[in-house]
Design an enzyme around this catalytic site. Structure first.
Site, PDB file in Angstrom:
ATOM      1  N   SER A   1       0.828  -1.217   0.000  1.00 40.88           N
ATOM      2  CA  SER A   1       0.000   0.000   0.000  1.00 40.88           C
ATOM      3  C   SER A   1       0.857   1.260   0.000  1.00 40.88           C
ATOM      4  O   SER A   1       2.029   1.250   0.395  1.00 40.88           O
ATOM      5  CB  SER A   1      -0.903   0.019   1.233  1.00 40.88           C
ATOM      6  OG  SER A   1      -1.672  -1.156   1.307  1.00 40.88           O
TER       7      SER A   1
HETATM    8  N1  SAH Z   1      -0.716  -4.957   4.022  1.00 40.49           N
HETATM    9  C1  SAH Z   1      -0.013  -5.277   2.791  1.00 40.49           C
HETATM   10  C2  SAH Z   1      -0.814  -4.862   1.582  1.00 40.49           C
HETATM   11  C3  SAH Z   1      -0.989  -6.016   0.691  1.00 40.49           C
HETATM   12  S1  SAH Z   1      -2.257  -5.869  -0.529  1.00 40.49           S
HETATM   13  C4  SAH Z   1       1.379  -4.674   2.785  1.00 40.49           C
HETATM   14  O1  SAH Z   1       1.707  -3.900   3.696  1.00 40.49           O
HETATM   15  O2  SAH Z   1       2.169  -4.991   1.891  1.00 40.49           O
HETATM   16  C5  SAH Z   1      -3.509  -6.886   0.202  1.00 40.49           C
HETATM   17  C6  SAH Z   1      -3.182  -8.321   0.436  1.00 40.49           C
HETATM   18  O3  SAH Z   1      -4.379  -8.953   0.878  1.00 40.49           O
HETATM   19  C7  SAH Z   1      -2.728  -9.100  -0.787  1.00 40.49           C
HETATM   20  O4  SAH Z   1      -1.478  -9.664  -0.535  1.00 40.49           O
HETATM   21  C8  SAH Z   1      -3.805 -10.175  -0.950  1.00 40.49           C
HETATM   22  O5  SAH Z   1      -3.293 -11.411  -1.407  1.00 40.49           O
HETATM   23  C9  SAH Z   1      -4.348 -10.292   0.448  1.00 40.49           C
HETATM   24  N2  SAH Z   1      -5.690 -10.857   0.572  1.00 40.49           N
HETATM   25  C10 SAH Z   1      -6.750 -10.710  -0.270  1.00 40.49           C
HETATM   26  N3  SAH Z   1      -7.815 -11.388   0.190  1.00 40.49           N
HETATM   27  C11 SAH Z   1      -7.423 -11.995   1.357  1.00 40.49           C
HETATM   28  C12 SAH Z   1      -8.086 -12.822   2.304  1.00 40.49           C
HETATM   29  N4  SAH Z   1      -9.346 -13.210   2.149  1.00 40.49           N
HETATM   30  N5  SAH Z   1      -7.380 -13.248   3.389  1.00 40.49           N
HETATM   31  C13 SAH Z   1      -6.079 -12.875   3.560  1.00 40.49           C
HETATM   32  N6  SAH Z   1      -5.409 -12.091   2.690  1.00 40.49           N
HETATM   33  C14 SAH Z   1      -6.066 -11.637   1.615  1.00 40.49           C
END
Ligand code: SAH
Length: 246
Positions: free
Chosen positions: A96
């Protein structure tokens, strides 16, 4: 003997040289983080009408200033690590934008004794920021290679109070519930009821809600001491979708 001395001298130059370069780079990254903090502060002022304030919690800004975002992005993104932008981390996912990470962390109103759940580990950067600020962080990732890489990265960087696992975060992590705060970093169509159930009375959740092609809203969800839930729209956002079988 002469040739031996030559190789030793060469080895010395390489080692000392590499060391000096690494030290310079760390200082350089720290300087870039200070610039990033300024850029986030600017964005906060520019969006003050949404946020209802002109600055975020200084502890959150300090966590941004000390957390090595360049360690959380793929090698080819390293030089962009301190731009105030989301970046690709593979598997169609992103780390993000730092402004959003800071804002969501601020919204949680956390303190050092808190236990926090994150859904969507991704790179592990948001979890690391939380790890600086609270007692314990639990984080769940659904994409296996991302989850595995994040576990290894968080361990290598010494975030001992962050525990990550693979799974569908929609259902939370009941074994460690209830949580003082929950942050969801992927957007679903609604607030997952299991997460609401795992939020402590007096707790807060920051979560983007909205479809893939709709405007999503970052929501602040608060559960009061009596268990009543209120929701406020904070700001329009753009997150990757919350996937899974629910
Ligand atoms: N917090 C992260 C942002 C990653 S983007 C960072 O700091 O890098 C959001 C993430 O949520 C992705 O990696 C995606 O694979 C994950 N995601 C999507 N749906 C999900 C679910 N149902 N359970 C767990 N993770 C999920």
């Amino acid at each position: 003997m002469a040739i031996m001395r030559f190789w030793l001298a060469l080895l010395f130059v390489l080692l000392v040289g590499a060391d000096a370069a690494a030290a310079a780079t760390e200082a350089d990254y720290a300087a870039r983080r200070r610039v990033l903090v300024k850029m986030i502060e600017q964005d906060v002022r520019a969006t003050r009408r949404y946020l209802g304030k002109t600055e975020l919690d200084p502890r959150v800004m300090e966590a941004i200033a000390v957390t090595p975002r360049h360690e959380f992005v793929p090698p080819q993104q390293k030089r962009r690590a301190y731009l105030n932008r989301p970046l690709p981390i593979g598997h169609g996912q992103t780390i993000s934008q730092p402004y959003i990470v800071a804002l969501m962390t601020d919204l949680l109103g956390i303190d050092e004794d808190d236990v926090v759940l994150e859904v969507g580990t991704g790179s592990g950067y948001q979890a690391a920021i939380l790890g600086v600020l609270v007692k314990r962080v639990y984080t769940i990732e659904i994409v296996e290679p991302l989850g595995r890489a994040a576990v290894a990265r968080l361990a290598r960087l010494g975030y001992d109070n962050v525990e990550a696992r693979l799974g569908d975060g929609y259902y939370g992590w009941p074994e460690h519930a209830p949580f003082d705060a929950i942050v969801v970093t992927a957007a679903g169509s609604h607030i997952p009821p299991p997460l609401l159930a795992q939020l402590k009375p007096g707790g807060r959740m920051a979560i983007p809600v909205g479809g893939r092609f709709q405007t999503q809203q970052l929501l602040l969800v608060e559960k009061d001491a009596a268990g009543a839930v209120t929701t406020r729209q904070v700001i329009p956002v753009k997150f990757v979708p919350l996937t899974g079988g629910h």
